[in-house]
Write an enzyme that holds these catalytic residues in place. Structure first.
Site, short mmCIF file in Angstrom:
data_model
loop_
_atom_site.label_atom_id
_atom_site.label_comp_id
_atom_site.label_asym_id
_atom_site.label_seq_id
_atom_site.Cartn_x
_atom_site.Cartn_y
_atom_site.Cartn_z
N HIS A 113 53.31 22.10 40.99
CA HIS A 113 53.03 21.61 42.35
C HIS A 113 54.21 21.97 43.24
CE1 HIS A 113 51.15 19.07 45.35
NE2 HIS A 113 52.33 18.51 45.58
N ASP B 101 55.38 21.74 47.06
CA ASP B 101 55.16 21.27 48.42
C ASP B 101 55.57 22.36 49.40
OD1 ASP B 101 54.22 18.76 47.71
OD2 ASP B 101 56.22 17.89 47.62
N ASP C 195 48.03 15.45 45.25
CA ASP C 195 49.14 14.67 45.80
C ASP C 195 48.93 14.26 47.25
OD1 ASP C 195 51.67 13.46 45.72
OD2 ASP C 195 52.64 15.24 46.52
N HIS D 167 50.32 18.24 53.21
CA HIS D 167 50.31 16.79 53.02
C HIS D 167 51.67 16.10 53.09
CE1 HIS D 167 50.67 18.12 48.69
NE2 HIS D 167 51.62 17.22 48.75
#
Length: 1084
Positions: free
Chosen positions: A282, A284, A394, A607
């Site tokens: 993951h 970001d 997430d 997000h």
């Protein structure tokens, strides 16, 4: 006759039973650091090490101005000699190292030689030709690069290391979420040639999993005691410095772990697995680091995974976000080519179908569509196939329309896990059918390990069953493992641990059987197959509300305002550009530019960006992106309008008009320049006001006659002011509405003794996550802001207004213009509040309250393409958890026959408690951005009383409020052809939300063309907004040959029967409640 038993008769050697807690504690000694590290297994991890400058030559180019050059530019820099132990910084700076390596002859006998690099920051190893091959994390984690065999020849070999002066989680000054330190430096502690002891490393993993089994299996289980016995035998066998003892210990471990754990063959058994592991990383797009750093994180992380696949045949890796693939494609083409090969091999799975892993609370419906449209088109164009699974582990809550949009974007599956973070209620399902507002469903899976960054521990596998909430329907689950958030992904250690977990399951049982080698789509295909074969799964209807991070509806309010304004702008650009491209041969539809702007907007939906939970550097970047959107967008709109004879500025002989981009009649009071010649105008200090009116879509004309009903502002007694038109009468004292009467039905809106437009401030100190959270207890600190100073500034006849100057604190103030328009032809139905605020607070939360004389146990809130109804009470913990919720352009509290809506132009946080409606305005968290929201802000909201419940009046008025008509200019004889291009005649709840050109029309040049389609097309996207089955007739003056109902990706699904073809085409559509429908009009 003597005894036949061989059981000894005498016993003079006492043997104690194991003292379990001591035996378990002892296990840590074999692999722990500290006082025993020189005599335990860790002392044998390295067979040989060399770092002398004779063999490891280092030089460095320290890049100026915090720039991040790519390889070809960087290697042109001036490299200066450096050495191990040198310090590099400051935070966010980049340093390129040229490494000239000569592997000593004594290393040539080893089967594996590594280069170890550790500066406690992130890095990336490049071959001499610029191919990135290995990401580096630092701090003892992912510090090794396996040297090619060609390096073991005694000759010098050159490669490069790019050092980024940030850790995996940025440069926090304190704990992880604290603002970054600007002056952090990093010491290069390791730059060594290393011969690893692979058997000792493998024994470490063997013993790790054995120890976990001894600690985590039930204490009354045979498996637990056997694990402890085998682990103890290993400890008793190990001898410091004795390689043969290491080999013997590994053989002992196989009594429990099986004899296949050294290869992927461990997964080749007939025993059925129920836990399916997939590697994941993951990343970001921004968070505790800027967007610019993420571009490098992607390369570091994915290069490591491709390298890992060469070593581990079972390793399958999953990665989402088309934006990140695009960054890789354009910045690291060699690595992208290697990844494409792994995609072809089925080992590297692109997933998600969206441009980024975006927020789903705040983006508009069309924004969510564009996430899928951009993402799916990118994946299809680069890899030949679209995604089938939406991947969003997430994000801070999930829109109730996502299942419908997923299905319309070609995806039937959804994976998330964030709801496991709920801080009040435990979400009850693992695998379930998630149903949208219109009835569409996807199969949703939330990995029961409750993380998307599992470390592949024994406990992660175990929890995949012990925390599984849908075992009655299906016992299988996904295990998503690998370092994440800041990137990284799986390591060899993770894969080795899973091999041992599988070997243990096959050998002794009890642990759920894990499998590697399948894709996420393989897992979902099996689940879907079970559903098709009659297995019933639980069902969840509506939003997946996240009981945490509720403050993200408000934090970084300017960022949220930019989002709303950009969404409105894109709608206007696409509509007018579509009409211009069809009507004017010389005008070229600017598809590349439009796609580019949508890419920027969708990137900002990430997000941790739109929710306001990133560091300040990220918002400096997003501000520049929005600036580009607004600057380029304004130019695109002006060019399209100009081609149609519409000017943004007045020209000689032109007359003022406005463009109505909606399907209903509109009348509004608008600002016009002082020199605009209009008979019926209201003079103000810096501008004039005029009334514009449109009977439908197209050109709105200035109403050059006096309004049938004027509006007034009067001071009826000292400090008491009244705004009045034929519809509403508002009494204002100190800036508060003490009375609001709907004159059309003689109804008082404000309960006796209460005050609307009451600013209130709260202490805002969440349990930990400052930018993210507002806690349920924050309302206990409610404090009313005192009265402000009120002045009449406009008395009508078109607009009446008061200004209110209110002091919030010694450092903050707010100036509010309270206005009411003349009630002419639909105008003047709400009281508007236009605010300018100077905000400089510390951990405070400002809201505005509207108590209303309405009773209902549910309030309604606009969401994407629909309405969510939520409780106004706290009967249960599920109800109480929704003390702060997300809404879009309006929130409404209605009882039978009457209601009140609060409109806004850029806010998203709201709460309705009993009959108190409360709009969230601004926060002041101090982490991760210490200056979040500090400064000047402007925003508008309004109170709209209305008859009935939520009707088309609420939906339409809120849309108009967010997209007020703007004055432009046309020639005196202008022929308004816009009015007849597309017209709706039918159910008022059907909204024409988007008008655009077809993605693959040949006469426009986009990024790529995926379909071979002849002709030109216009695409219409509509939705049913009120929650009831509805029909409308669509008429177009365009010459239409065919009409197709399509999905979001504009695949033709079904032909639509035409009531009339050719010029003035007419056709009828019928939509389900809250259905989103797309139609492609193929032109002749």
């Amino acid at each position: 006759m003597g005894e036949s038993s061989q059981y000894p008769k005498l016993n003079f050697e006492p043997h104690a039973a194991k003292i379990q807690n001591i035996a378990l504690d002892r296990l840590r000694e074999l692999t722990a650091g500290g006082q025993y590290s020189s005599v335990n297994l860790t002392s044998m991890y390295v067979l040989d090490r060399e770092s002398d400058s004779k063999y490891v030559g280092l030089s460095v180019y320290s890049v100026p101005n915090l720039e991040r050059p790519l390889f070809d530019e960087a290697i042109k820099g001036e490299f200066k000699p450096t050495h191990k132990g040198a310090s590099f910084g400051p935070s966010w700076s980049t340093h390129w190292f040229k490494v000239v390596l000569i592997v000593p002859e004594r290393f040539h006998k080893y089967g594996r030689v590594e280069f170890h690099w550790d500066a406690n920051n992130e890095g990336l190893v490049y071959l001499e030709d610029g191919d990135p091959v290995q990401g580096l994390t630092g701090g003892g984690e992912r510090v090794e690069w396996v040297l090619p065999k060609s390096f073991l020849n005694g000759k010098p070999h050159t490669f490069y290391v790019e050092m980024s002066c940030n850790g995996m989680f940025g440069n926090p000054d304190g704990d992880t979420i604290q603002p970054p330190s600007p002056d952090r430096y990093f010491d290069l502690s390791t730059a060594d040639i290393v011969a690893p002891n692979m058997e000792a490393r493998q024994l470490n993993i063997d013993f790790w999993i054995l120890g976990d089994a001894a600690r985590e299996f039930p204490s009354n289980s045979v498996e637990m005691h056997k694990a402890l016995t085998v682990a103890t035998e290993i400890m008793n066998t190990f001898k410091t410095g004795d390689q043969e003892s290491v080999l013997a210990c590994r053989q002992i471990a196989q009594k429990y772990l099986g004899n296949k754990i050294n290869t992927a063959d461990v997964y080749n058994s007939d025993l059925r697995p129920i836990v399916f592991a997939t590697g994941h990383c993951h990343i970001d797009c921004c968070w505790l680091w800027p967007f610019a750093e993420t571009k490098r994180k992607v390369a570091r992380s994915w290069a490591s995974q491709v390298t890992l696949m060469e070593e581990y045949d079972e390793h399958h890796f999953t990665a989402s976000s088309a934006q990140q693939y695009y960054w890789l494609e354009t910045r690291y083409p060699k690595l992208f080519k290697r990844i494409k090969a792994k995609v072809h091999d089925g080992k590297f799975q692109y997933i998600g179908g969206s441009w980024v892993e975006h927020d789903t609370n705040m983006p508009s419906g069309e924004s969510l569509v564009r996430q899928f449209l951009l993402g799916q088109r990118y994946f299809q164009s680069r890899f030949g196939k679209r995604c089938e699974t939406f991947w969003l582990p997430d994000t801070f809550g999930y829109s109730p329309q996502l299942p419908q949009l997923c299905r319309l974007a070609g995806m039937t599956r959804f994976l998330t896990q964030k709801l496991s973070w709920n801080n009040i209620n435990k979400f009850p399902h693992t695998t379930f059918n998630w149903v949208a507002l219109d009835g569409s469903q996807v199969i949703c899976h939330m990995p029961p390990s409750e993380t998307y960054t599992a470390m592949a521990h024994f406990g992660d596998v175990k929890r995949s069953v012990t925390q599984h909430k849908t075992l009655d329907s299906d016992e299988t689950s996904l295990l998503v493992f690998g370092y994440g958030d800041g990137g990284g992904g799986p390591t060899a250690e993770h894969i080795e641990k899973l091999r041992r977990c599988r070997g243990m399951s096959d050998t002794v049982g009890l642990l759920p059987r894990v499998h590697m080698g399948d894709s996420v789509d393989d897992f979902f295909s099996r689940v879907e197959g079970k559903i098709i074969n009659g297995i019933k799964f639980p069902t969840w209807y509506g939003e997946l509300y996240f009981e945490l991070h509720r403050g993200t509806y408000t934090t970084q309010s300017n960022n949220k305002k930019f989002n709303r304004k950009a969404e409105v702008l894109m709608r206007e650009i696409e509509a007018i550009a579509t009409y211009a491209s069809i009507q004017k041969k010389r005008y070229q539809y600017p598809k590349k530019d439009i796609d580019h702007l949508w890419q920027l907007i969708c990137l900002c939906h990430f997000h941790d960006c739109l929710p306001g939970s990133s560091i300040a550097m990220a918002y400096e970047e997003s501000d520049k992106m929005y600036e580009e959107v607004f600057t380029m967008g304004a130019k695109l709109f002006e060019d399209a309008a100009a081609s149609l004879g519409i000017s943004i500025i007045p020209k000689l002989g032109s007359r003022p008009v406005a463009i109505n981009n909606e399907q209903w009649p509109r009348t509004e009071v608008v600002r016009v320049p002082k020199d605009t010649v209009i008979t019926n105008k209201q003079v103000a200090e810096t501008h004039n006001y005029a009334l514009v009116s449109a009977s439908g879509p197209g050109i709105a004309r200035v109403v050059d006659v006096k309004p049938t009903s004027a509006v007034s502002a009067t001071e009826v007694s000292f400090g008491i002011f009244v705004l009045r038109n034929d519809k509403l009468q508002a009494t204002v004292k100190g800036g508060h509405i003490t009375s609001l009467i709907d004159l059309t039905c003689d109804r008082e809106i404000i309960p006796q003794g209460r005050k609307a437009n009451q600013f209130v401030i709260f202490d805002d100190k969440p349990l930990y996550w400052q930018a993210w959270d507002v806690e349920i207890y924050h309302t206990e600190s409610r404090e009313e802001i005192p009265d402000g100073k009120v002045t009449i500034i406009e008395k009508g006849p078109l607009r009446a207004a008061l200004t209110v100057e209110t002091k919030i604190s010694s450092t903050s103030w707010i100036k509010t213009t309270i206005s009411l328009a003349a009630s002419t032809a639909g105008a003047g139905s709400y009281i508007e509040f236009d605010n300018e605020i100077e905000w400089d607070e510390n951990m405070k939360f400002l809201k505005v309250e509207f108590p209303v004389d309405i009773y209902n146990t549910e309030a309604a809130y606009e969401t994407q393409y629909g309405i969510i109804r939520r409780p106004t009470h706290y009967n249960t913990t599920w109800d109480a958890a929704k003390f702060e919720v997300c809404c879009h352009k309006w929130a409404d509290l209605s009882e039978h026959g009457y209601g009140v809506s609060i409109l806004n132009d850029c806010k998203y946080g709201f709460a309705t408690s009993g009959n108190l409606m409360r709009l969230s305005l601004i926060r002041a968290p101090k982490a991760p951005d210490p200056n979040a929201d500090i400064g000047r802000h402007k925003f508008r909201y309004a109170i709209l009383p209305h008859r009935g419940g939520v009707t088309e009046e609420v939906v339409r008025t809120a849309r108009d409020f967010n997209s007020p008509m703007q004055v432009s200019y046309v020639g005196q004889g202008y022929d308004d052809k816009l009015a007849s291009l597309v017209r709706l005649n039918g159910a008022p709840g059907i909204i024409l939300d988007t008008v655009k050109r077809g993605e693959d029309d040949k006469d426009i040049k986009g990024e790529e063309v995926l379909k071979d389609r002849a002709g030109r097309s216009v695409v219409l996207r509509l939705y049913e907004s009120l929650g009831g089955k509805a029909s409308t007739i669509i008429t177009s003056s365009l010459f239409v040959k065919e009409v197709w109902k399509t999905n979001l990706l504009e695949d033709d699904l079904e032909s639509v029967d035409l009531m009339k073809a050719g010029a003035n085409t007419t056709f009828k559509i019928t939509l389900r409640p809250f259905e989103v429908a797309t139609f492609r009009l193929l032109l002749g």
